[in-house]
Design a protein around this motif. Structure first.
Motif, PDB file in Angstrom:
ATOM      1  N   MET A 168     -23.432  52.465  -4.451  1.00 14.96           N
ATOM      2  CA  MET A 168     -23.504  51.210  -3.746  1.00 14.96           C
ATOM      3  C   MET A 168     -22.302  51.108  -2.812  1.00 14.96           C
ATOM      4  N   LEU A 169     -22.536  50.666  -1.610  1.00 18.51           N
ATOM      5  CA  LEU A 169     -21.487  50.506  -0.616  1.00 18.51           C
ATOM      6  C   LEU A 169     -20.580  49.355  -1.018  1.00 18.51           C
ATOM      7  N   ARG A 170     -19.288  49.667  -1.176  1.00 17.72           N
ATOM      8  CA  ARG A 170     -18.320  48.657  -1.599  1.00 17.72           C
ATOM      9  C   ARG A 170     -17.374  48.351  -0.437  1.00 17.72           C
ATOM     10  N   ILE A 171     -17.323  47.099  -0.035  1.00  8.50           N
ATOM     11  CA  ILE A 171     -16.425  46.670   1.024  1.00  8.50           C
ATOM     12  C   ILE A 171     -15.274  45.917   0.371  1.00  8.50           C
ATOM     13  N   ASN A 172     -14.036  46.369   0.634  1.00 11.49           N
ATOM     14  CA  ASN A 172     -12.872  45.688   0.082  1.00 11.49           C
ATOM     15  C   ASN A 172     -11.716  45.780   1.081  1.00 11.49           C
ATOM     16  N   ASP A 173     -10.594  45.180   0.733  1.00 11.95           N
ATOM     17  CA  ASP A 173      -9.439  45.142   1.639  1.00 11.95           C
ATOM     18  C   ASP A 173      -8.818  46.515   1.876  1.00 11.95           C
ATOM     19  N   ASN A 174      -8.993  47.445   0.950  1.00 13.46           N
ATOM     20  CA  ASN A 174      -8.398  48.774   1.067  1.00 13.46           C
ATOM     21  C   ASN A 174      -9.291  49.763   1.795  1.00 13.46           C
ATOM     22  N   LEU A 175     -10.453  49.319   2.249  1.00 15.30           N
ATOM     23  CA  LEU A 175     -11.426  50.207   2.861  1.00 15.30           C
ATOM     24  C   LEU A 175     -10.951  50.698   4.223  1.00 15.30           C
ATOM     25  N   LYS A 176     -11.079  52.001   4.438  1.00 13.76           N
ATOM     26  CA  LYS A 176     -10.760  52.605   5.719  1.00 13.76           C
ATOM     27  C   LYS A 176     -12.060  53.165   6.292  1.00 13.76           C
ATOM     28  N   ILE A 177     -12.278  52.964   7.590  1.00 18.52           N
ATOM     29  CA  ILE A 177     -13.479  53.453   8.254  1.00 18.52           C
ATOM     30  C   ILE A 177     -13.063  54.418   9.350  1.00 18.52           C
ATOM     31  N   ILE A 178     -13.655  55.606   9.344  1.00 20.31           N
ATOM     32  CA  ILE A 178     -13.372  56.608  10.371  1.00 20.31           C
ATOM     33  C   ILE A 178     -14.667  56.920  11.103  1.00 20.31           C
ATOM     34  N   LEU A 179     -14.672  56.702  12.424  1.00 17.66           N
ATOM     35  CA  LEU A 179     -15.821  57.015  13.256  1.00 17.66           C
ATOM     36  C   LEU A 179     -15.645  58.412  13.824  1.00 17.66           C
ATOM     37  N   PHE A 180     -16.586  59.284  13.562  1.00 12.64           N
ATOM     38  CA  PHE A 180     -16.604  60.599  14.181  1.00 12.64           C
ATOM     39  C   PHE A 180     -17.321  60.439  15.510  1.00 12.64           C
ATOM     40  N   THR A 181     -16.556  60.458  16.596  1.00 13.50           N
ATOM     41  CA  THR A 181     -17.129  60.206  17.912  1.00 13.50           C
ATOM     42  C   THR A 181     -17.844  61.445  18.429  1.00 13.50           C
ATOM     43  N   GLY A 182     -18.613  61.257  19.465  1.00  7.60           N
ATOM     44  CA  GLY A 182     -19.408  62.354  19.987  1.00  7.60           C
ATOM     45  C   GLY A 182     -20.714  62.447  19.223  1.00  7.60           C
ATOM     46  N   ASP A 183     -21.454  63.480  19.502  1.00  7.04           N
ATOM     47  CA  ASP A 183     -22.767  63.664  18.895  1.00  7.04           C
ATOM     48  C   ASP A 183     -22.656  64.570  17.676  1.00  7.04           C
ATOM     49  N   THR A 184     -23.276  64.161  16.581  1.00  7.49           N
ATOM     50  CA  THR A 184     -23.288  64.951  15.357  1.00  7.49           C
ATOM     51  C   THR A 184     -24.727  65.348  15.055  1.00  7.49           C
ATOM     52  N   GLU A 185     -24.913  66.569  14.637  1.00 11.11           N
ATOM     53  CA  GLU A 185     -26.238  67.037  14.226  1.00 11.11           C
ATOM     54  C   GLU A 185     -26.560  66.394  12.882  1.00 11.11           C
ATOM     55  N   LEU A 186     -27.421  65.374  12.887  1.00  8.85           N
ATOM     56  CA  LEU A 186     -27.682  64.621  11.671  1.00  8.85           C
ATOM     57  C   LEU A 186     -28.777  65.224  10.812  1.00  8.85           C
ATOM     58  N   ARG A 187     -29.256  66.413  11.165  1.00 12.37           N
ATOM     59  CA  ARG A 187     -30.139  67.126  10.236  1.00 12.37           C
ATOM     60  C   ARG A 187     -29.326  67.675   9.076  1.00 12.37           C
ATOM     61  N   LEU A 188     -28.002  67.658   9.234  1.00 12.50           N
ATOM     62  CA  LEU A 188     -27.119  68.079   8.157  1.00 12.50           C
ATOM     63  C   LEU A 188     -27.198  67.067   7.022  1.00 12.50           C
ATOM     64  N   GLY A 189     -27.110  67.559   5.827  1.00 14.87           N
ATOM     65  CA  GLY A 189     -27.084  66.682   4.657  1.00 14.87           C
ATOM     66  C   GLY A 189     -25.650  66.411   4.239  1.00 14.87           C
ATOM     67  N   ILE A 190     -25.496  66.026   2.992  1.00 15.56           N
ATOM     68  CA  ILE A 190     -24.166  65.697   2.473  1.00 15.56           C
ATOM     69  C   ILE A 190     -23.217  66.880   2.614  1.00 15.56           C
ATOM     70  N   ASN A 191     -23.638  68.065   2.224  1.00 10.39           N
ATOM     71  CA  ASN A 191     -22.743  69.226   2.262  1.00 10.39           C
ATOM     72  C   ASN A 191     -22.315  69.568   3.685  1.00 10.39           C
ATOM     73  N   GLY A 192     -23.228  69.540   4.646  1.00  6.04           N
ATOM     74  CA  GLY A 192     -22.883  69.838   6.026  1.00  6.04           C
ATOM     75  C   GLY A 192     -21.930  68.818   6.613  1.00  6.04           C
ATOM     76  N   LEU A 193     -22.157  67.538   6.326  1.00  3.13           N
ATOM     77  CA  LEU A 193     -21.257  66.500   6.825  1.00  3.13           C
ATOM     78  C   LEU A 193     -19.889  66.579   6.144  1.00  3.13           C
ATOM     79  N   GLN A 194     -19.868  66.919   4.855  1.00  4.08           N
ATOM     80  CA  GLN A 194     -18.590  67.112   4.171  1.00  4.08           C
ATOM     81  C   GLN A 194     -17.804  68.254   4.804  1.00  4.08           C
ATOM     82  N   ASN A 195     -18.482  69.321   5.203  1.00  2.00           N
ATOM     83  CA  ASN A 195     -17.796  70.431   5.859  1.00  2.00           C
ATOM     84  C   ASN A 195     -17.155  69.982   7.163  1.00  2.00           C
ATOM     85  N   ILE A 196     -17.844  69.131   7.930  1.00  5.48           N
ATOM     86  CA  ILE A 196     -17.260  68.586   9.163  1.00  5.48           C
ATOM     87  C   ILE A 196     -16.010  67.776   8.837  1.00  5.48           C
TER      88      ILE A 196
END
Length: 87
Positions: free
Chosen positions: A1-29
């Protein structure tokens, strides 16, 4: 479950990402660009080239969560610049 709190940090990976990648591919990025730092309480946001789909990784104590959203009629207003943006 997505938890939003005061300590939450959000990082936007800008540019285009190949979203056919699953969890493992995105973790590698993430690990190749940020290293294996402590990513707890961090949301990592990726956007497709078409700007119609985003995926969000959340690292927790028990594993990694993958959230995704695909728009049908609209596009996300998402930056194309190079580099990552920390919010």
């Amino acid at each position: 479950m997505l938890r939003i709190n005061d300590n939450l940090k959000i990082i936007l990976f800008t540019g285009d990402t190949e979203l056919r990648l699953g969890i493992n591919g995105l973790q590698n990025i993430v690990y190749s660009s940020l290293g294996a730092d402590n990513l707890e309480n961090t949301l990592l946001v990726f956007c497709s080239k078409s700007k119609k789909q985003i995926k969000i990784l959340e690292f927790s104590k028990t594993g990694t969560w993958l959230y995704q959203n695909k728009l049908t009629y609209f596009k996300f207003n998402y930056s194309n610049s190079n580099g990552n943006i920390e919010i």
